[in-house]
Design a protein around this motif. Sequence first.
Motif, mmCIF file in Angstrom:
data_model
loop_
_atom_site.group_PDB
_atom_site.id
_atom_site.type_symbol
_atom_site.label_atom_id
_atom_site.label_comp_id
_atom_site.label_asym_id
_atom_site.label_seq_id
_atom_site.Cartn_x
_atom_site.Cartn_y
_atom_site.Cartn_z
ATOM 1 N N MET A 199 0.999 -1.152 -0.014
ATOM 2 C CA MET A 199 0.048 0.211 -0.041
ATOM 3 C C MET A 199 1.093 1.172 -0.156
ATOM 4 S SD MET A 199 -3.041 0.957 2.812
ATOM 5 C CE MET A 199 -3.959 -0.370 2.374
ATOM 6 N N LYS A 200 0.485 2.158 -0.957
ATOM 7 C CA LYS A 200 1.286 3.479 -0.873
ATOM 8 C C LYS A 200 1.121 4.343 0.174
ATOM 9 C CE LYS A 200 -1.481 6.140 -4.094
ATOM 10 N NZ LYS A 200 -1.329 7.191 -5.432
ATOM 11 N N PRO A 201 1.999 5.099 0.713
ATOM 12 C CA PRO A 201 2.095 6.042 1.616
ATOM 13 C C PRO A 201 0.676 6.902 1.656
ATOM 14 C CG PRO A 201 4.444 6.140 0.893
ATOM 15 C CD PRO A 201 3.441 5.275 0.033
ATOM 16 N N HIS A 202 0.194 7.053 2.769
ATOM 17 C CA HIS A 202 -1.157 8.117 2.814
ATOM 18 C C HIS A 202 -1.250 8.558 4.077
ATOM 19 C CE1 HIS A 202 -2.895 4.364 3.953
ATOM 20 N NE2 HIS A 202 -3.619 4.725 4.668
ATOM 21 N N ALA A 203 -2.147 9.373 4.198
ATOM 22 C CA ALA A 203 -2.664 9.803 5.624
ATOM 23 C C ALA A 203 -4.037 9.236 5.972
ATOM 24 C CB ALA A 203 -2.924 11.394 5.423
ATOM 25 N N GLU A 204 -3.738 8.201 6.916
ATOM 26 C CA GLU A 204 -4.793 7.472 7.337
ATOM 27 C C GLU A 204 -5.829 8.082 8.382
ATOM 28 O OE1 GLU A 204 -7.208 3.542 7.824
ATOM 29 O OE2 GLU A 204 -5.790 4.297 6.327
ATOM 30 N N ILE A 205 -6.891 8.376 7.866
ATOM 31 C CA ILE A 205 -7.991 8.907 8.592
ATOM 32 C C ILE A 205 -8.672 8.038 9.801
ATOM 33 C CG2 ILE A 205 -10.193 10.235 8.899
ATOM 34 C CD1 ILE A 205 -7.894 11.808 7.713
ATOM 35 N N GLN A 206 -8.747 8.454 10.935
ATOM 36 C CA GLN A 206 -9.290 7.663 12.171
ATOM 37 C C GLN A 206 -10.449 8.187 12.828
ATOM 38 O OE1 GLN A 206 -5.612 7.557 14.589
ATOM 39 N NE2 GLN A 206 -5.016 5.903 13.467
ATOM 40 N N GLN A 207 -10.555 9.523 12.593
ATOM 41 C CA GLN A 207 -11.804 10.205 13.254
ATOM 42 C C GLN A 207 -12.170 11.348 12.327
ATOM 43 O OE1 GLN A 207 -11.600 11.233 17.445
ATOM 44 N NE2 GLN A 207 -10.185 9.251 17.713
ATOM 45 N N GLU A 210 7.730 19.328 -2.076
ATOM 46 C CA GLU A 210 6.442 18.897 -1.185
ATOM 47 C C GLU A 210 5.989 17.692 -1.344
ATOM 48 O OE1 GLU A 210 1.879 20.851 -0.823
ATOM 49 O OE2 GLU A 210 2.767 21.089 -2.549
ATOM 50 N N LEU A 211 5.566 16.791 -0.508
ATOM 51 C CA LEU A 211 5.194 15.599 -0.332
ATOM 52 C C LEU A 211 3.642 15.633 0.062
ATOM 53 C CD1 LEU A 211 5.378 12.522 -0.414
ATOM 54 C CD2 LEU A 211 6.025 12.529 2.087
ATOM 55 N N ARG A 212 2.762 14.976 -0.869
ATOM 56 C CA ARG A 212 1.300 15.228 -0.693
ATOM 57 C C ARG A 212 0.921 13.837 -0.314
ATOM 58 N NH1 ARG A 212 -1.499 19.261 -4.941
ATOM 59 N NH2 ARG A 212 -0.301 21.093 -3.998
ATOM 60 N N LEU A 213 0.239 13.516 0.734
ATOM 61 C CA LEU A 213 -0.286 12.073 1.241
ATOM 62 C C LEU A 213 -1.997 12.232 1.224
ATOM 63 C CD1 LEU A 213 1.777 11.388 4.019
ATOM 64 C CD2 LEU A 213 2.261 10.519 1.606
ATOM 65 N N GLU A 270 -3.208 9.564 11.267
ATOM 66 C CA GLU A 270 -1.572 9.226 11.153
ATOM 67 C C GLU A 270 -1.052 8.982 9.882
ATOM 68 O OE1 GLU A 270 -0.999 4.909 12.728
ATOM 69 O OE2 GLU A 270 -1.508 6.110 14.350
ATOM 70 N N LEU A 271 0.014 9.224 9.563
ATOM 71 C CA LEU A 271 0.725 9.165 8.480
ATOM 72 C C LEU A 271 1.071 7.566 8.315
ATOM 73 C CD1 LEU A 271 3.300 11.921 8.375
ATOM 74 C CD2 LEU A 271 0.892 11.933 7.553
ATOM 75 N N HIS A 272 0.929 7.074 7.224
ATOM 76 C CA HIS A 272 0.987 5.664 7.049
ATOM 77 C C HIS A 272 1.875 5.333 5.739
ATOM 78 C CE1 HIS A 272 0.296 1.240 7.026
ATOM 79 N NE2 HIS A 272 0.383 1.498 5.497
ATOM 80 N N GLY A 273 3.082 4.658 6.190
ATOM 81 C CA GLY A 273 4.099 4.436 5.069
ATOM 82 C C GLY A 273 4.901 5.508 4.688
ATOM 83 N N HIS A 274 5.100 6.465 5.719
ATOM 84 C CA HIS A 274 5.951 7.676 5.636
ATOM 85 C C HIS A 274 6.275 8.134 7.159
ATOM 86 C CE1 HIS A 274 8.197 11.125 4.442
ATOM 87 N NE2 HIS A 274 7.437 11.804 5.257
ATOM 88 N N THR A 275 7.632 8.158 7.246
ATOM 89 C CA THR A 275 8.009 8.778 8.611
ATOM 90 C C THR A 275 8.575 10.150 8.598
ATOM 91 O OG1 THR A 275 8.468 6.614 9.630
ATOM 92 C CG2 THR A 275 9.277 8.372 11.042
ATOM 93 N N PRO A 276 8.181 11.184 8.938
ATOM 94 C CA PRO A 276 8.533 12.681 8.433
ATOM 95 C C PRO A 276 10.025 12.600 9.456
ATOM 96 C CG PRO A 276 6.794 13.004 9.987
ATOM 97 C CD PRO A 276 6.862 11.175 9.922
ATOM 98 N N ALA A 277 10.924 13.209 8.804
ATOM 99 C CA ALA A 277 12.205 13.644 9.282
ATOM 100 C C ALA A 277 12.087 14.892 9.952
ATOM 101 C CB ALA A 277 13.413 13.508 8.382
ATOM 102 N N GLY A 278 12.365 14.897 11.395
ATOM 103 C CA GLY A 278 12.436 16.083 11.811
ATOM 104 C C GLY A 278 10.953 16.480 12.469
ATOM 105 N N VAL A 317 3.886 10.551 13.898
ATOM 106 C CA VAL A 317 3.318 10.447 12.849
ATOM 107 C C VAL A 317 1.632 10.709 12.939
ATOM 108 C CG1 VAL A 317 4.747 8.765 11.972
ATOM 109 C CG2 VAL A 317 2.673 8.020 13.185
ATOM 110 N N ARG A 318 1.299 10.879 14.009
ATOM 111 C CA ARG A 318 -0.194 11.520 14.489
ATOM 112 C C ARG A 318 -0.462 12.952 14.193
ATOM 113 N NH1 ARG A 318 -3.730 8.391 16.447
ATOM 114 N NH2 ARG A 318 -4.867 9.872 17.395
ATOM 115 N N PHE A 319 -1.554 13.233 13.589
ATOM 116 C CA PHE A 319 -2.031 14.581 13.042
ATOM 117 C C PHE A 319 -3.208 14.760 13.892
ATOM 118 C CE2 PHE A 319 -3.174 12.021 9.470
ATOM 119 C CZ PHE A 319 -4.483 12.533 9.416
#
Length: 158
Positions: A1-9, A90-93, A22-30, A57-59
Amino acid sequence: MKPHAEIQQVWPRDGRIRFVGELHGHTPAGTGVWQLLLVLRNQGGEQLRYDAPLDGVRFDASLPVDDLALDGLPAATWDLHLSSGPGPGELRLRAGRHLDDIKGKKKIMVYPAQSVTSDEDATVVRPFYTVNDNLSVECVPGEIGPHSWEIERPEWVG
């Protein structure tokens, strides 16, 4: 599965829509500044950006529904992304819900609508899942009926 922003609520209420995930498949640097990015579909690519601070990775981000209802458009659809910020690299998930094993959310999950009224128009704003289980927000002319799931659209003269 490609990286995406997994919506939980998703919390549409009180003139705002709140998105938690939370971000899935991508860990941001910094600790860069991430944004909730909404791109207007089929209307020239207009964009809206809102702060979406990360905790690992949570937002948790929200936006006012008034911003989404554009005067003069008969209908609009905004596609949601989490963005590393504008500019080169720019990275767009794409935001969606894919890890819960529920397919076809478009026909299953219905979120409450909210009304936006300006001097000229009344608009109903509602988050929805696409056929690919991504999350978008629709804006349609009309008002919410006696039941929050009923949208009363004005008669079109043609």
